[in-house]
Scaffold this motif. Structure first.
Motif, PDB file in Angstrom:
ATOM      1  N   THR A   1       0.849  -1.190   0.000  1.00 13.98           N
ATOM      2  CA  THR A   1       0.000   0.000   0.000  1.00 13.98           C
ATOM      3  C   THR A   1       0.882   1.237   0.000  1.00 13.98           C
ATOM      4  OG1 THR A   1      -1.518  -1.250   1.399  1.00 13.98           O
ATOM      5  CG2 THR A   1      -1.956   1.100   1.145  1.00 13.98           C
ATOM      6  N   ARG A   2       0.589   2.189  -0.894  1.00 12.27           N
ATOM      7  CA  ARG A   2       1.395   3.400  -0.991  1.00 12.27           C
ATOM      8  C   ARG A   2       0.725   4.549  -0.240  1.00 12.27           C
ATOM      9  NH1 ARG A   2       2.478   3.759  -7.400  1.00 12.27           N
ATOM     10  NH2 ARG A   2       0.211   4.031  -7.285  1.00 12.27           N
ATOM     11  N   GLU A   3       1.521   5.229   0.558  1.00  9.20           N
ATOM     12  CA  GLU A   3       1.001   6.342   1.347  1.00  9.20           C
ATOM     13  C   GLU A   3       0.325   7.390   0.472  1.00  9.20           C
ATOM     14  OE1 GLU A   3       2.565   9.698   4.603  1.00  9.20           O
ATOM     15  OE2 GLU A   3       4.007   8.426   3.542  1.00  9.20           O
ATOM     16  N   LYS A   4       0.929   7.718  -0.659  1.00 11.76           N
ATOM     17  CA  LYS A   4       0.387   8.790  -1.507  1.00 11.76           C
ATOM     18  C   LYS A   4      -1.038   8.490  -1.973  1.00 11.76           C
ATOM     19  CE  LYS A   4       2.096   7.203  -6.031  1.00 11.76           C
ATOM     20  NZ  LYS A   4       2.780   7.619  -7.268  1.00 11.76           N
ATOM     21  N   ASP A   5      -1.355   7.213  -2.192  1.00  7.69           N
ATOM     22  CA  ASP A   5      -2.692   6.836  -2.668  1.00  7.69           C
ATOM     23  C   ASP A   5      -3.722   6.940  -1.552  1.00  7.69           C
ATOM     24  OD1 ASP A   5      -1.545   6.215  -5.150  1.00  7.69           O
ATOM     25  OD2 ASP A   5      -1.134   4.151  -4.534  1.00  7.69           O
ATOM     26  N   ILE A   6      -3.356   6.454  -0.364  1.00  6.00           N
ATOM     27  CA  ILE A   6      -4.291   6.450   0.764  1.00  6.00           C
ATOM     28  C   ILE A   6      -4.634   7.869   1.200  1.00  6.00           C
ATOM     29  CG2 ILE A   6      -4.581   5.805   3.191  1.00  6.00           C
ATOM     30  CD1 ILE A   6      -4.800   3.458   1.222  1.00  6.00           C
ATOM     31  N   VAL A   7      -3.612   8.723   1.327  1.00  4.20           N
ATOM     32  CA  VAL A   7      -3.885  10.073   1.835  1.00  4.20           C
ATOM     33  C   VAL A   7      -4.666  10.908   0.822  1.00  4.20           C
ATOM     34  CG1 VAL A   7      -1.931  10.005   3.398  1.00  4.20           C
ATOM     35  CG2 VAL A   7      -1.618  10.964   1.118  1.00  4.20           C
ATOM     36  N   LEU A   8      -4.506  10.620  -0.460  1.00  2.00           N
ATOM     37  CA  LEU A   8      -5.309  11.323  -1.463  1.00  2.00           C
ATOM     38  C   LEU A   8      -6.783  10.942  -1.311  1.00  2.00           C
ATOM     39  CD1 LEU A   8      -5.584  13.199  -3.864  1.00  2.00           C
ATOM     40  CD2 LEU A   8      -4.989  11.283  -5.369  1.00  2.00           C
ATOM     41  N   LYS A   9      -7.057   9.663  -1.056  1.00  6.84           N
ATOM     42  CA  LYS A   9      -8.449   9.221  -0.853  1.00  6.84           C
ATOM     43  C   LYS A   9      -9.048   9.869   0.391  1.00  6.84           C
ATOM     44  CE  LYS A   9      -7.846   4.740  -3.146  1.00  6.84           C
ATOM     45  NZ  LYS A   9      -7.785   3.270  -2.987  1.00  6.84           N
ATOM     46  N   ILE A  10      -8.266   9.926   1.465  1.00  5.13           N
ATOM     47  CA  ILE A  10      -8.772  10.567   2.687  1.00  5.13           C
ATOM     48  C   ILE A  10      -8.984  12.055   2.444  1.00  5.13           C
ATOM     49  CG2 ILE A  10      -8.188  11.169   5.075  1.00  5.13           C
ATOM     50  CD1 ILE A  10      -6.679   8.498   5.233  1.00  5.13           C
ATOM     51  N   GLY A  11      -8.051  12.696   1.737  1.00  6.29           N
ATOM     52  CA  GLY A  11      -8.187  14.114   1.442  1.00  6.29           C
ATOM     53  C   GLY A  11      -9.441  14.422   0.629  1.00  6.29           C
ATOM     54  N   ARG A  12      -9.731  13.591  -0.351  1.00  2.50           N
ATOM     55  CA  ARG A  12     -10.940  13.791  -1.159  1.00  2.50           C
ATOM     56  C   ARG A  12     -12.204  13.620  -0.326  1.00  2.50           C
ATOM     57  NH1 ARG A  12      -8.852  10.295  -6.403  1.00  2.50           N
ATOM     58  NH2 ARG A  12      -7.878  12.036  -7.550  1.00  2.50           N
ATOM     59  N   ARG A  13     -12.177  12.646   0.582  1.00  2.66           N
ATOM     60  CA  ARG A  13     -13.329  12.439   1.462  1.00  2.66           C
ATOM     61  C   ARG A  13     -13.520  13.638   2.392  1.00  2.66           C
ATOM     62  NH1 ARG A  13     -15.420   7.258   1.776  1.00  2.66           N
ATOM     63  NH2 ARG A  13     -14.317   5.694   0.523  1.00  2.66           N
ATOM     64  N   LEU A  14     -12.405  14.144   2.920  1.00  7.57           N
ATOM     65  CA  LEU A  14     -12.493  15.303   3.800  1.00  7.57           C
ATOM     66  C   LEU A  14     -13.012  16.522   3.053  1.00  7.57           C
ATOM     67  CD1 LEU A  14     -11.979  16.709   6.485  1.00  7.57           C
ATOM     68  CD2 LEU A  14      -9.575  16.988   5.811  1.00  7.57           C
ATOM     69  N   LYS A  15     -12.556  16.726   1.835  1.00  5.52           N
ATOM     70  CA  LYS A  15     -13.045  17.860   1.037  1.00  5.52           C
ATOM     71  C   LYS A  15     -14.552  17.767   0.810  1.00  5.52           C
ATOM     72  CE  LYS A  15     -12.418  20.271  -3.413  1.00  5.52           C
ATOM     73  NZ  LYS A  15     -13.507  21.154  -3.093  1.00  5.52           N
ATOM     74  N   ALA A  16     -15.025  16.570   0.488  1.00  6.46           N
ATOM     75  CA  ALA A  16     -16.462  16.386   0.252  1.00  6.46           C
ATOM     76  C   ALA A  16     -17.269  16.715   1.509  1.00  6.46           C
ATOM     77  CB  ALA A  16     -16.734  14.954  -0.206  1.00  6.46           C
ATOM     78  N   LEU A  17     -16.763  16.321   2.673  1.00  9.32           N
ATOM     79  CA  LEU A  17     -17.460  16.613   3.927  1.00  9.32           C
ATOM     80  C   LEU A  17     -17.449  18.108   4.224  1.00  9.32           C
ATOM     81  CD1 LEU A  17     -16.070  13.715   6.178  1.00  9.32           C
ATOM     82  CD2 LEU A  17     -18.414  13.948   5.335  1.00  9.32           C
ATOM     83  N   ILE A  18     -16.300  18.738   4.057  1.00  5.88           N
ATOM     84  CA  ILE A  18     -16.186  20.167   4.352  1.00  5.88           C
ATOM     85  C   ILE A  18     -17.093  20.984   3.443  1.00  5.88           C
ATOM     86  CG2 ILE A  18     -14.612  22.149   4.188  1.00  5.88           C
ATOM     87  CD1 ILE A  18     -12.386  20.313   5.220  1.00  5.88           C
ATOM     88  N   ASP A  19     -17.140  20.621   2.183  1.00  6.95           N
ATOM     89  CA  ASP A  19     -17.934  21.399   1.226  1.00  6.95           C
ATOM     90  C   ASP A  19     -19.438  21.274   1.455  1.00  6.95           C
ATOM     91  OD1 ASP A  19     -15.741  22.511   0.022  1.00  6.95           O
ATOM     92  OD2 ASP A  19     -15.650  21.066  -1.627  1.00  6.95           O
ATOM     93  N   LYS A  20     -19.836  20.325   2.286  1.00  6.83           N
ATOM     94  CA  LYS A  20     -21.251  20.223   2.671  1.00  6.83           C
ATOM     95  C   LYS A  20     -21.597  21.187   3.800  1.00  6.83           C
ATOM     96  CE  LYS A  20     -21.838  15.358   1.364  1.00  6.83           C
ATOM     97  NZ  LYS A  20     -22.073  13.965   1.875  1.00  6.83           N
ATOM     98  N   GLU A  21     -20.576  21.721   4.452  1.00  2.79           N
ATOM     99  CA  GLU A  21     -20.787  22.660   5.550  1.00  2.79           C
ATOM    100  C   GLU A  21     -21.019  24.063   4.981  1.00  2.79           C
ATOM    101  OE1 GLU A  21     -20.867  21.901   8.833  1.00  2.79           O
ATOM    102  OE2 GLU A  21     -20.663  19.784   8.269  1.00  2.79           O
ATOM    103  N   PRO A  22     -22.100  24.720   5.354  1.00  2.00           N
ATOM    104  CA  PRO A  22     -22.413  26.029   4.766  1.00  2.00           C
ATOM    105  C   PRO A  22     -21.405  27.119   5.104  1.00  2.00           C
ATOM    106  CG  PRO A  22     -23.898  25.512   6.589  1.00  2.00           C
ATOM    107  CD  PRO A  22     -23.122  24.274   6.313  1.00  2.00           C
TER     108      PRO A  22
END
Length: 414
Positions: free
Chosen positions: A207-228
Motif C-alpha cells: 500500500t502506498r502512502e500517496k494513494d491512501i492520503v489522497l483518498k482521505i483528502g478527497r473524502r475530507l473535502k467532500a465533507l467540508i464542502d457540505k458545511e455552509p
C-alpha cells in the motif's frame, strides 16, 4: 482581539517578507557510463514528468523540434536496453502533454529519447542525485505554454518556482474580506502528502502512502464542502508531485484560513501504531520521533526533485510575534483534531508534537500535519485500505475543525 483582526495583522506584518527559495540545478549532469534500471511517466493536468533512473549519473543534451512538436533528449555514454525500449508503453492515452515516446541508439554511445507532444510545452530537464533508495535520475518535466489551464493557481506557482521567481520575497496576500465562518466561508487547504515520483511510505502489503492520503483528502473535502460555513481546497487532487514550498505558497495565494497536511507514515519498528498530530516548531523538535518524522517528510522534496533551502520566513525578527501566535493557534487546532482522532483510532501520543516540518511553515496560517496511522503496521495498513476507516478519519478531522472554530469564535467574542 477578534479572529479576523488577528488574521489581518498577520498578513500585514508579512508584506514584503521573504518567502520561498530555490536551489538551482545544472542543465547538464555528470558524465558516466551507466545502465537504466527504470523509466516512469507521471501525467497530470498540471504537468507531465518522465523519469529515467540509472545506476550512475547521466549526461544529456536537449533540444526541440516542430511539425510535430517534439522534445529530444540525447543521453551520452549510454546503451539501449530492454528497460529503455519499453518507454513507449509508459505513455497513457489521457496524458495531456505526451502523445508518444520513442527511443533508439543514436550512435555508438548515445541514446536518443523523443517525446512527441500533443501541445506546445515549456520543458524543464535536470538530473537528481540518489536519495532514499532511489538511484540517479534524469527528469523531464513538461509544462503547457498555452491552453485552458493557464489560470490554474497551482500551474502559475509551479512556473514561478521553476523560473526561480519564488526565490524573491513574496508579499503577503491580504485576507479575504469579512469574518471567516460568519461573513464568508472558512477556507481550508487540504494537503494530501507526497504524490507522483514521491510515493511516501509503503506498507508490507504494498500500500502506498500517496494513494491512501489522497483518498482521505478527497473524502475530507467532500465533507467540508457540505458545511455552509466552510470551503475546502486541495494542494493536489491527483497523483502529481508538488514541492513542499509550492504547497505552502498555494495555501497563502488562496488565502486559506487553515492548513491540514495528511499522512500515513512508516517507522522502523512495525509495532508502532496509532494516530498523531504535529505542529511547527522553530526551536527544535519536542521529541526524537517528531524530529525523525520531520526529516523523512522534508526529504520529499529531494525525492521529487528540488533541494530545500533555508526558510526566510523565520529569518526576520519582525515575524517572530506572528509566527509564535500562529504556532499557538496551530497547537490549539491540533489538540482538537487529535482528540477526535482518538475516537476512531489508537493515539500514538496524546499531545500535539512539534518539529521543523517544511510544509507547516506558512507564518500566517494555523497549520497541522496529521499522521492518520502507521502504514508500516500491517494491522493499521489493512485499516487504511478500507473506505470505512478512510471516512472515519475524514469525519474525525472535520469534527476537530468544527471544535477549533467554535472555541476560537468563543474566545474572540469575549
Amino acid at each position: 482581539m477578534s479572529e479576523s483582526t488577528i488574521h489581518l495583522c498577520r498578513r500585514r506584518l508579512l508584506q514584503g517578507a521573504g518567502a520561498l527559495w530555490l536551489l538551482s540545478v545544472s542543465r547538464i549532469g555528470q558524465a558516466a557510463s551507466g545502465s537504466v534500471i527504470a523509466v516512469r511517466i507521471w501525467p497530470s493536468s498540471t504537468y507531465s514528468r518522465l523519469t529515467v533512473e540509472s545506476t550512475t549519473p547521466l549526461k544529456y543534451r536537449q533540444f526541440a523540434l516542430d511539425n510535430p512538436p517534439r522534445v529530444v533528449i540525447d543521453v551520452e555514454d549510454l546503451h539501449l536496453n530492454h528497460v529503455l525500449q519499453g518507454v513507449g508503453k509508459k505513455v497513457r492515452q489521457d496524458d495531456p502533454y505526451i502523445k508518444e515516446a520513442r527511443v533508439g541508439q543514436f550512435d555508438a554511445n548515445t541514446v536518443r529519447i523523443v517525446l512527441v507532444l500533443k501541445q506546445r510545452v515549456a520543458p524543464r530537464v535536470f538530473t537528481l542525485a540518489p536519495v532514499a533508495g532511489i538511484k540517479a535520475r534524469l527528469v523531464v518535466d513538461l509544462y503547457a505554454v498555452q491552453g485552458g489551464n493557464e489560470d490554474d493557481p497551482l500551474l502559475a506557482l509551479l512556473k514561478e518556482y521553476n523560473q526561480g521567481d519564488l526565490e524573491q520575497p513574496q508579499p503577503a496576500e491580504m485576507p479575504l474580506p469579512g469574518k471567516a465562518g460568519r461573513d464568508r466561508p472558512i477556507v481550508i487547504m487540504i494537503d494530501p502528502g507526497h504524490g507522483g515520483e514521491d510515493p511516501g511510505a509503503q506498507g508490507k502489503l504494498k500500500t502506498r502512502e500517496k494513494d491512501i492520503v489522497l483518498k482521505i483528502g478527497r473524502r475530507l473535502k467532500a465533507l467540508i464542502d457540505k458545511e455552509p460555513t466552510m470551503h475546502a481546497l486541495m494542494t493536489r487532487n491527483e497523483d502529481v508531485f508538488i514541492p513542499l514550498k509550492v504547497r505552502v505558497a498555494k495555501a497563502r495565494k488562496q488565502r486559506a484560513d487553515l492548513f491540514i497536511s495528511i499522512h500515513a507514515d512508516a517507522f522502523t519498528n512495525r509495532a508502532a501504531r496509532g494516530a498523531s498530530v504535529f505542529a511547527l516548531s522553530t526551536s527544535g523538535a519536542t521529541s526524537a520521533a517528531a524530529r525523525f518524522l520531520a526529516q523523512t517528510q522534508n526529504e520529499s522534496d529531494l525525492i521529487g526533485g528540488v533541494s530545500m533551502s533555508g526558510d526566510r520566513y523565520l529569518d526576520h525578527t519582525m515575524l517572530d510575534m506572528v509566527q509564535r501566535r500562529t504556532i499557538n493557534d496551530s497547537l490549539k487546532f491540533g489538540k482538537e483534531v487529535l482528540a477526535n482522532l482518538g475516537r476512531v483510532n489508537h493515539l500514538h501520543k496524546r499531545r500535539v508534537d512539534q518539529a521543523g516540518f517544511a510544509v507547516l511553515k506558512a507564518p500566517d496560517i494555523p497549520s497541522i500535519l496529521v499522521e492518520t496511522a502507521f502504514i508500516s503496521n500491517v494491522e493499521e495498513e489493512r485499516k487504511l485500505r478500507t473506505p470505512r476507516f478512510q471516512q472515519q478519519v475524514a469525519e474525525s478531522i472535520l469534527a476537530g475543525i468544527k471544535a477549533y472554530v467554535a472555541s476560537d469564535v468563543a474566545l474572540a467574542d469575549k
